[in-house]
Enzyme design. Structure first.
Site, short mmCIF file in Angstrom:
data_model
loop_
_atom_site.label_atom_id
_atom_site.label_comp_id
_atom_site.label_asym_id
_atom_site.label_seq_id
_atom_site.Cartn_x
_atom_site.Cartn_y
_atom_site.Cartn_z
N SER A 103 -60.56 56.93 -51.17
CA SER A 103 -61.15 57.60 -52.34
C SER A 103 -60.79 56.80 -53.58
O SER A 103 -59.80 56.05 -53.59
CB SER A 103 -60.59 59.02 -52.47
N TYR A 137 -54.38 66.00 -53.41
CA TYR A 137 -55.40 65.10 -52.84
C TYR A 137 -55.15 63.67 -53.30
O TYR A 137 -55.22 62.73 -52.51
CB TYR A 137 -56.78 65.57 -53.28
#
Length: 251
Positions: A136, A149
Protein backbone atom coordinates in the site's frame (compact mmCIF):
# COMPACT_ATOMS: atom_id res chain seq x y z
CA UNK A 1 13.99 -18.03 -14.47
CA UNK A 2 10.64 -19.70 -15.08
CA UNK A 3 9.17 -20.63 -18.46
CA UNK A 4 6.62 -17.92 -19.26
CA UNK A 5 5.19 -19.96 -22.14
CA UNK A 6 4.51 -23.04 -20.04
CA UNK A 7 0.86 -23.97 -19.80
CA UNK A 8 1.65 -25.99 -16.68
CA UNK A 9 2.93 -23.12 -14.50
CA UNK A 10 1.18 -22.95 -11.13
CA UNK A 11 0.26 -19.67 -9.44
CA UNK A 12 -1.25 -19.08 -6.00
CA UNK A 13 -3.23 -15.97 -5.06
CA UNK A 14 -4.41 -15.23 -1.52
CA UNK A 15 -7.50 -13.08 -1.22
CA UNK A 16 -8.32 -14.24 -4.73
CA UNK A 17 -12.12 -14.19 -4.52
CA UNK A 18 -12.63 -10.45 -4.99
CA UNK A 19 -11.06 -7.11 -5.81
CA UNK A 20 -7.39 -7.02 -6.77
CA UNK A 21 -6.96 -10.73 -6.06
CA UNK A 22 -9.76 -11.74 -8.42
CA UNK A 23 -8.29 -9.58 -11.18
CA UNK A 24 -4.85 -11.13 -10.67
CA UNK A 25 -6.46 -14.57 -11.01
CA UNK A 26 -8.22 -13.50 -14.21
CA UNK A 27 -5.03 -12.19 -15.80
CA UNK A 28 -3.08 -15.29 -14.80
CA UNK A 29 -5.68 -17.50 -16.44
CA UNK A 30 -5.40 -15.41 -19.60
CA UNK A 31 -1.70 -16.32 -19.91
CA UNK A 32 -2.39 -20.02 -19.41
CA UNK A 33 -1.48 -20.49 -15.76
CA UNK A 34 -3.08 -22.99 -13.44
CA UNK A 35 -4.36 -20.80 -10.60
CA UNK A 36 -5.15 -21.62 -6.97
CA UNK A 37 -7.24 -18.94 -5.27
CA UNK A 38 -7.07 -18.97 -1.46
CA UNK A 39 -9.67 -16.90 0.33
CA UNK A 40 -11.41 -16.76 3.70
CA UNK A 41 -14.72 -16.18 1.94
CA UNK A 42 -16.47 -18.93 0.04
CA UNK A 43 -15.37 -18.55 -3.58
CA UNK A 44 -17.19 -21.57 -4.93
CA UNK A 45 -18.45 -19.52 -7.87
CA UNK A 46 -14.90 -19.53 -9.21
CA UNK A 47 -14.97 -23.33 -9.44
CA UNK A 48 -16.75 -23.13 -12.79
CA UNK A 49 -13.76 -21.36 -14.39
CA UNK A 50 -11.34 -23.64 -16.24
CA UNK A 51 -7.90 -23.91 -14.59
CA UNK A 52 -9.03 -21.92 -11.54
CA UNK A 53 -9.10 -23.86 -8.28
CA UNK A 54 -10.67 -22.06 -5.31
CA UNK A 55 -9.66 -23.15 -1.82
CA UNK A 56 -11.34 -21.72 1.26
CA UNK A 57 -8.49 -20.81 3.60
CA UNK A 58 -7.95 -18.38 6.48
CA UNK A 59 -4.41 -16.99 6.15
CA UNK A 60 -4.21 -16.57 9.93
CA UNK A 61 -4.75 -20.32 10.35
CA UNK A 62 -1.30 -21.91 10.05
CA UNK A 63 -2.64 -25.43 9.79
CA UNK A 64 -5.03 -24.46 6.96
CA UNK A 65 -2.21 -22.75 5.06
CA UNK A 66 0.13 -25.68 5.52
CA UNK A 67 -2.49 -28.13 4.26
CA UNK A 68 -3.42 -25.88 1.31
CA UNK A 69 0.17 -25.55 0.11
CA UNK A 70 0.76 -29.25 0.64
CA UNK A 71 -2.21 -30.01 -1.59
CA UNK A 72 -1.11 -27.53 -4.26
CA UNK A 73 2.49 -28.73 -4.25
CA UNK A 74 1.35 -32.22 -5.18
CA UNK A 75 0.16 -30.78 -8.51
CA UNK A 76 3.61 -29.41 -9.40
CA UNK A 77 6.07 -26.62 -8.61
CA UNK A 78 4.63 -23.24 -7.64
CA UNK A 79 6.36 -20.51 -9.66
CA UNK A 80 4.22 -17.47 -8.83
CA UNK A 81 2.88 -16.50 -5.42
CA UNK A 82 0.73 -13.41 -4.90
CA UNK A 83 0.35 -12.57 -1.21
CA UNK A 84 -2.63 -10.31 -1.56
CA UNK A 85 -5.01 -11.05 1.35
CA UNK A 86 -5.48 -8.11 3.70
CA UNK A 87 -8.02 -6.02 5.58
CA UNK A 88 -8.58 -2.28 5.99
CA UNK A 89 -10.03 -1.30 9.39
CA UNK A 90 -12.59 1.45 9.97
CA UNK A 91 -11.23 4.92 10.63
CA UNK A 92 -10.27 5.56 14.24
CA UNK A 93 -7.89 7.72 16.27
CA UNK A 94 -5.05 6.41 18.42
CA UNK A 95 -7.03 7.44 21.49
CA UNK A 96 -9.59 4.81 20.52
CA UNK A 97 -6.93 2.07 20.42
CA UNK A 98 -8.04 -1.40 21.46
CA UNK A 99 -5.89 -4.50 21.54
CA UNK A 100 -8.58 -6.43 19.66
CA UNK A 101 -8.74 -3.97 16.75
CA UNK A 102 -4.95 -3.90 16.34
CA UNK A 103 -4.62 -7.66 16.59
CA UNK A 104 -7.30 -8.21 13.94
CA UNK A 105 -5.36 -6.06 11.45
CA UNK A 106 -1.87 -7.34 12.28
CA UNK A 107 -2.98 -10.98 12.33
CA UNK A 108 -4.15 -10.80 8.71
CA UNK A 109 -1.86 -8.19 7.16
CA UNK A 110 1.40 -9.21 8.83
CA UNK A 111 1.20 -12.62 10.50
CA UNK A 112 -1.03 -14.03 7.74
CA UNK A 113 1.33 -12.69 5.07
CA UNK A 114 4.36 -14.11 6.90
CA UNK A 115 2.73 -17.53 7.26
CA UNK A 116 1.77 -17.54 3.58
CA UNK A 117 5.36 -16.67 2.74
CA UNK A 118 6.64 -19.46 4.98
CA UNK A 119 4.70 -22.24 3.29
CA UNK A 120 4.60 -20.71 -0.18
CA UNK A 121 8.33 -20.09 -0.43
CA UNK A 122 9.10 -23.62 0.74
CA UNK A 123 7.14 -24.90 -2.26
CA UNK A 124 9.06 -22.63 -4.66
CA UNK A 125 12.71 -23.36 -3.87
CA UNK A 126 12.98 -25.66 -6.86
CA UNK A 127 12.97 -24.29 -9.54
CA UNK A 128 12.52 -20.84 -7.98
CA UNK A 129 9.99 -18.21 -8.95
CA UNK A 130 8.49 -14.89 -7.97
CA UNK A 131 6.60 -13.62 -4.94
CA UNK A 132 4.55 -10.42 -5.17
CA UNK A 133 2.97 -8.81 -2.12
CA UNK A 134 0.07 -6.38 -2.25
CA UNK A 135 1.33 -3.58 -0.04
CA UNK A 136 0.00 0.00 0.00
CA UNK A 137 1.06 3.61 -0.26
CA UNK A 138 0.77 3.41 3.51
CA UNK A 139 3.93 1.29 3.51
CA UNK A 140 5.92 4.54 3.19
CA UNK A 141 3.58 7.29 4.41
CA UNK A 142 1.29 7.89 7.35
CA UNK A 143 -2.46 8.26 7.82
CA UNK A 144 -3.83 9.63 11.08
CA UNK A 145 -7.09 7.71 10.67
CA UNK A 146 -5.80 4.14 10.28
CA UNK A 147 -2.61 3.81 12.30
CA UNK A 148 -2.86 0.05 12.68
CA UNK A 149 -3.16 -0.42 8.91
CA UNK A 150 -0.20 1.88 8.27
CA UNK A 151 1.89 -0.05 10.79
CA UNK A 152 0.95 -3.35 9.14
CA UNK A 153 1.97 -2.13 5.67
CA UNK A 154 5.27 -0.70 6.96
CA UNK A 155 5.94 -4.17 8.35
CA UNK A 156 5.09 -5.73 5.00
CA UNK A 157 7.69 -3.61 3.22
CA UNK A 158 10.26 -4.77 5.77
CA UNK A 159 9.36 -8.37 4.98
CA UNK A 160 9.80 -7.74 1.25
CA UNK A 161 13.22 -6.09 1.71
CA UNK A 162 14.48 -8.80 4.06
CA UNK A 163 13.25 -11.87 2.21
CA UNK A 164 14.46 -10.57 -1.15
CA UNK A 165 17.96 -10.87 0.32
CA UNK A 166 17.25 -14.21 1.99
CA UNK A 167 15.71 -15.93 -1.05
CA UNK A 168 17.79 -14.41 -3.84
CA UNK A 169 20.34 -17.22 -3.86
CA UNK A 170 17.50 -19.71 -4.28
CA UNK A 171 16.23 -18.07 -7.46
CA UNK A 172 13.22 -16.47 -5.79
CA UNK A 173 12.45 -12.79 -6.35
CA UNK A 174 10.33 -10.84 -3.87
CA UNK A 175 8.60 -7.56 -4.73
CA UNK A 176 5.46 -5.59 -3.89
CA UNK A 177 2.86 -3.46 -5.58
CA UNK A 178 1.66 -0.45 -3.61
CA UNK A 179 -1.86 0.58 -4.58
CA UNK A 180 -3.17 3.98 -3.66
CA UNK A 181 -6.95 4.34 -3.41
CA UNK A 182 -8.29 1.77 -5.89
CA UNK A 183 -11.68 1.88 -7.59
CA UNK A 184 -13.29 -1.15 -5.94
CA UNK A 185 -16.66 -1.77 -4.32
CA UNK A 186 -14.79 -2.10 -1.02
CA UNK A 187 -13.48 1.46 -1.38
CA UNK A 188 -16.94 2.83 -2.18
CA UNK A 189 -18.36 1.01 0.85
CA UNK A 190 -15.67 2.47 3.12
CA UNK A 191 -16.38 5.96 1.79
CA UNK A 192 -20.10 5.44 2.31
CA UNK A 193 -19.53 4.21 5.86
CA UNK A 194 -17.37 7.25 6.61
CA UNK A 195 -20.12 9.44 5.17
CA UNK A 196 -22.58 7.72 7.52
CA UNK A 197 -24.69 6.43 4.65
CA UNK A 198 -24.92 9.76 2.81
CA UNK A 199 -24.57 8.79 -0.88
CA UNK A 200 -24.04 12.41 -1.95
CA UNK A 201 -21.22 12.83 0.56
CA UNK A 202 -19.73 9.51 -0.58
CA UNK A 203 -19.69 10.67 -4.19
CA UNK A 204 -18.08 13.97 -3.21
CA UNK A 205 -15.43 12.09 -1.22
CA UNK A 206 -14.70 9.93 -4.26
CA UNK A 207 -14.29 13.01 -6.47
CA UNK A 208 -12.01 14.61 -3.88
CA UNK A 209 -9.81 11.51 -3.80
CA UNK A 210 -9.60 11.56 -7.59
CA UNK A 211 -8.56 15.21 -7.61
CA UNK A 212 -5.56 14.51 -5.35
CA UNK A 213 -3.79 12.41 -8.00
CA UNK A 214 -1.64 13.62 -10.88
CA UNK A 215 -3.90 11.85 -13.38
CA UNK A 216 -7.06 13.21 -11.71
CA UNK A 217 -8.54 9.75 -11.31
CA UNK A 218 -8.33 6.68 -9.10
CA UNK A 219 -6.38 3.64 -10.29
CA UNK A 220 -8.22 0.43 -11.20
CA UNK A 221 -7.78 -3.16 -10.08
CA UNK A 222 -6.70 -3.97 -13.65
CA UNK A 223 -3.80 -1.53 -13.36
CA UNK A 224 -2.65 -3.04 -10.07
CA UNK A 225 -2.87 -6.56 -11.48
CA UNK A 226 -0.97 -5.47 -14.61
CA UNK A 227 1.99 -4.44 -12.47
CA UNK A 228 1.74 -7.49 -10.21
CA UNK A 229 1.94 -9.82 -13.20
CA UNK A 230 4.82 -7.86 -14.70
CA UNK A 231 6.81 -8.18 -11.46
CA UNK A 232 6.07 -11.91 -11.39
CA UNK A 233 7.16 -12.36 -15.00
CA UNK A 234 10.56 -12.99 -16.57
CA UNK A 235 10.39 -9.46 -17.99
CA UNK A 236 11.19 -8.29 -14.45
CA UNK A 237 13.92 -10.90 -13.94
CA UNK A 238 16.37 -8.29 -12.61
CA UNK A 239 13.93 -6.74 -10.14
CA UNK A 240 13.75 -7.83 -6.50
CA UNK A 241 13.29 -6.19 -3.11
CA UNK A 242 11.26 -3.37 -4.65
CA UNK A 243 7.88 -1.79 -3.98
CA UNK A 244 6.27 0.07 -6.88
CA UNK A 245 3.31 2.42 -6.52
CA UNK A 246 0.10 2.13 -8.54
CA UNK A 247 -1.69 5.30 -7.54
CA UNK A 248 -2.20 7.53 -10.62
CA UNK A 249 0.35 9.89 -9.07
CA UNK A 250 -0.24 10.60 -5.38
CA UNK A 251 2.64 13.06 -5.07
Amino acid sequence: MTNENSKSQIAVVTGGASGIGAEICSQLLAIGARVYSLDLLSNSGQAEVENLYPLQCDVTDERALRESFSLISKQGAITKLFINAGIVPPWSKSADFTRQSWESVLNVNVIGAALTLKYGSAAMKKPGGSIVFTASLNAWKGDSNITSYVASKHALLGIVKSTAIEFGSEGIRVNAVAPGPIATQALKKRLLDRAKGDFFAEEEAYKKLSSTTALQRIASVEEVANLALFLASDKASGVTGQMINVDCGVL
